[in-house]
Design an enzyme around this catalytic site. Sequence first.
Site, PDB file in Angstrom:
ATOM      1  N   ASP B 293       0.736  -1.312   0.042  1.00 31.24           N
ATOM      2  CA  ASP B 293      -0.066  -0.088  -0.108  1.00 31.24           C
ATOM      3  C   ASP B 293       0.894   1.305   0.159  1.00 31.24           C
ATOM      4  OD1 ASP B 293       0.832  -0.650   2.726  1.00 31.24           O
ATOM      5  OD2 ASP B 293      -0.518   0.679   3.496  1.00 31.24           O
ATOM      6  N   GLU B 294       0.267   2.269  -0.574  1.00 37.20           N
ATOM      7  CA  GLU B 294       0.871   3.691  -0.350  1.00 37.20           C
ATOM      8  C   GLU B 294       2.206   3.688  -0.973  1.00 37.20           C
ATOM      9  OE1 GLU B 294      -1.310   5.738   3.297  1.00 37.20           O
ATOM     10  OE2 GLU B 294       0.099   4.162   3.934  1.00 37.20           O
ATOM     11  N   VAL B 295       2.684   3.287  -2.023  1.00 39.35           N
ATOM     12  CA  VAL B 295       3.810   3.344  -2.506  1.00 39.35           C
ATOM     13  C   VAL B 295       3.741   4.657  -3.433  1.00 39.35           C
ATOM     14  CG1 VAL B 295       5.413   2.434  -4.309  1.00 39.35           C
ATOM     15  CG2 VAL B 295       4.121   0.748  -2.853  1.00 39.35           C
TER      16      VAL B 295
END
Lengths: 654, 654
Positions: B293-295
């Site tokens: 997530d949230e790369v």
Amino acid sequence: MHSLMPLPAEMKTTDEEMVIDSDFHVGLSGYVEPRLERAVTRLSERLAQITGISMHRDQSAAKEDATLLIHVDEKVAEVQSSTEDESYILAINAKGSVLSSRTLYGALRGIETFVQLVRLSDYGFVVPAVRIKDRPRFPWRGLLIDVTRHWIPPAVIKRNLEAMASVKLNVLHWHLTDDQGFRIESYRYPKLHELGSDGLFYTQDDVREIVEFASDRGIRVLPEFDMPGHTSSWFVGYPDLASAPGPYLIERNWGGHEATMDPTKEETYEFISNFLSEMVTLFPDLYVHVGGDEVSGKQWQGNPAILKFMVSEGIKDTRHLQAYFNLRLHGILNKLGREMVGWDPILHADLPEKSIIQSVRGQQWLAKAAREGFQGIAGSEYYLDLLRPAEFHYRSDPYGAEAAELTTEQQALIVGGEASMWTEFATAENIDSRIWPRAVVVAERLWSSHDITDVEDMYRRLAEVSQRLEWTGVTHKSGPRKMLHRLTDYDSIEALSTLSEILQPAFDMRWKNHDYTSMTPLNRLVDATVPESETARRFSRMVEQFIADPSAMSLHDALVTQLRTWQRNHMKLERDIQQSSLLTEVGPLSEALSQVAGIGLQSLAALTAGRAIPRAERETQATLLKQATDSIAELVIPIVPDIHKLTKAVLAGS
Amino acid sequence: MHSLMPLPAEMKTTDEEMVIDSDFHVGLSGYVEPRLERAVTRLSERLAQITGISMHRDQSAAKEDATLLIHVDEKVAEVQSSTEDESYILAINAKGSVLSSRTLYGALRGIETFVQLVRLSDYGFVVPAVRIKDRPRFPWRGLLIDVTRHWIPPAVIKRNLEAMASVKLNVLHWHLTDDQGFRIESYRYPKLHELGSDGLFYTQDDVREIVEFASDRGIRVLPEFDMPGHTSSWFVGYPDLASAPGPYLIERNWGGHEATMDPTKEETYEFISNFLSEMVTLFPDLYVHVGGDEVSGKQWQGNPAILKFMVSEGIKDTRHLQAYFNLRLHGILNKLGREMVGWDPILHADLPEKSIIQSVRGQQWLAKAAREGFQGIAGSEYYLDLLRPAEFHYRSDPYGAEAAELTTEQQALIVGGEASMWTEFATAENIDSRIWPRAVVVAERLWSSHDITDVEDMYRRLAEVSQRLEWTGVTHKSGPRKMLHRLTDYDSIEALSTLSEILQPAFDMRWKNHDYTSMTPLNRLVDATVPESETARRFSRMVEQFIADPSAMSLHDALVTQLRTWQRNHMKLERDIQQSSLLTEVGPLSEALSQVAGIGLQSLAALTAGRAIPRAERETQATLLKQATDSIAELVIPIVPDIHKLTKAVLAGS
């Protein structure tokens, strides 16, 4: 106002304060050992608990940056003795603090003082600026935990050790074997724990862990293997040790039993020798407690071989036979490099000189032992299981009663004392609430000066220390709440708490009831009710003050509010009482409280109005109050005498 | 009335009851394995806790003597899968009970049902006669615990596992690594935990113990190693893994960070491969959660070598670069015999087919994953850390929202859900009170039929289950009490409890405040206040009922009593507020509650008297109520709307 407990020997305070925040750092100087480093880690964890502020994980700081510098002068011997130097000096000012001690033990005690000083002010967490010079009055400050009558698991022992350390107790007297259970694993004689414990025993790993846990906290572990009586559980697996033929079963009943080792057979000593050889590998302490109490002598007198032995050896009675046994036992222990402690019935002219006597039958035996040149430990006045008020133990001094008449040299033989928690009526679930907070009072009596005797101040400090004790893991406050929830079948406990908080267990009634066995559930209101009602104590003080000055209206109003709460409580509780079989028995008690409170309210109203109460009504009141002094469900309402005082203060009508 | 939770699939009851006393004995038949035997020991311990009656230690009984006969048909595979048969049949009559299941897992679930059935009647502890045929709706019922933002020690994980088992949750999703901490020991790459954890990590022994503890309870452990983003803590020790030059520090702030692994270097995959090879020896489960997530993509776009790699490999954007990374990661896992789970941003056409998608950005991603043929786990609707009411989670169905439009085949790809406890604002001290009791509601949503939706009945059962949960060791009730004691500096917490019980954390305010870091103490009233006020919920129901029928005098009186308590509470609390720096901020809140309660009392009085309230006064009330809706000290007074309703019900004066 600080709440140190035990109170230090010398203490000066100023108005300054040192802030405790996440910048708190410990520096170490002098002799640093792993136990000290672990204590510093625990200190930082405890501060984090008390403040809710995470402390920096790495507590080691350059000395000049340390908020608390701990200096220890010198190394201690590998095994903690009963004569370690536990003194320390703690100096705190606004900029920093220094704790210095000769030994690790002083540092451990000083750390606990530091922790107790932390308080929440109107601008954050602080410790007050102080200069404390402290040392214990007695070197032996113990807590006995009986793990035989009810099984007390390792985790419960550990949390109690943590609590002990926090109030500077330094001996865990671990009562491991008795008629009702053999609670320690023996590789040499596995039938001891296998057949003598219902499967509830400490493995040797458990024991090693607990001994190390204690050692980390500067607490010695004194194991007790009670002999030659109190040994039914040994005989389940090894009936040949006994003085009368088996088979034997684990005892389920309380009180004394007849099972006694045969002191005339060499096999007995061989067994004991092998067994203790194994045990001393687990317990490094110089002392082993050999019990020696309540040896009935009946099995000995009924055994012709033993009687014959006595004649041939010139042993005139069973008391001397026990002395013979103890001499042999002492020989075994000495070969293993150990000395013995025993209950006062082992006191005998033949007793080896280094033995220590622990009083069980009263202070006079401690005095007698001292007069005969034996060291002693005050035991009998500190039985926590009897559920006496903290004040009782506070007023009991090891140099008190018969010991007061000893010479200074004789008194010096009394090396300390131990609070005892026997577990006929306590389980893992409520044992903490029977030990704490009252053991703190014993800790203070044994550490602090004999002239620290202000009972009111003791109770004030005790209330705060008691709250904080839950951070050590003991559940003396939260445990009983869970038990109350059970009693209402997980309904609200508001009304039941109100009732429980104003009650006290009637311990005598319980002890006199011989129906109890180790299988009897201890899940009643009496088991969830703490030994001493703080609410009752405060109410009692208020009544005293009010009677002294009936014009004090705020006091009057507070009394009315409190009494109304009690008066109405029965109504709130009635539904729970009807639905819960465990509460049935307390219905009459709840009702009695309501009536007693009602009488209090009537008296207050009459007092305020300067009105008399008619004779008939006074008689009804007297009858009700008299009935309310009786215990119900093994519980009493401790405020009945206070209400009685209120009725006495009212004008008598005709 | 029973309080089973989750509700079983089918249940018939009769009026009979089976008594639970110390004669309770379990018999085992069919396939018996050590985990079942240990479960029986735990059952007897749990029954002892619930009843306060010690059960016989040796629970194995001849089948014909058993009070509870447990029969398991067949052996299960060594490693628990996500498709085990957890069904069971529990039949109880007055004489005895039988629990039968195909597998161990069914038996474990059935045992928990049996335990929940125990209740205290007016003649002792009983279980009602029932015939329950039960099976879960979803096979994957998890709880995510984030141990990175704040450190959660092994003991806290264990007690939460115990609580999970008690409500039939079967997956611990262990969020072990993130920007803020690398919490697991690696022998291969020791700088991961040594430099990435502040010394707060699970040793491999801890992990093995926890995995075994979970396995004993039929709980799978799904480790999460969040990659390629959320990796700052990896880079502290191994900066070469990163897409931008170091040095890196452990992140202390919340929210997304830029640190991202370099997916173009073979060394990265070599590292991951070595690391995961080590980890799979600890975690036997088929699945490994790889995060995803949230790369942010920022480090990738700022690195010329990475941009060059993308051009040469024909990777058109960072999303596709992450897909490339995931394919490589999947290759590594597959070689190790593992499959992957990831957060919904990993959803991509190239994703290997056996991967499982966990929703994080909303239900639509679960629907999208299913439409594309991927299995899914509902995550986004069950974030416990957002402190939403139990009702919110109860109404969120894995087949709800966008997933409602899926075909039956597509829905079948949704294998369950997970409650998530992220720990930006929770510590070991209060995490239990954030997870429980609300996770029970998620457990019911995932186990019980979709048409079990009675919110009032849910709350009724939840209240009882919540009380009993403390026996599993979680401290969701007792923990906050200790925190309240701290806030008053260990003075009485009566008034502070009254305040705290009627408040709720304003979580949004907290999340928006960017001053928070992992070093900010979480020791304020908001941290000790539970997410959902049961008192407020009950008050709200009472107001509704009273407005519907203002002639209900008992309701009127109960409202008056409650409102008076709140009105007077501020006075009681004022001294504590003045003395405690941690309470200063809640002074205005306490005062606001008092005023709000006062308005409630005025309205009730007017309503009862059929009297109007003058316009000027109504305006003052309205202003006060409006102000009281604002959060203070990150807390809100949830009953303000109820008081508002009361004022609306009063006649308008002029």
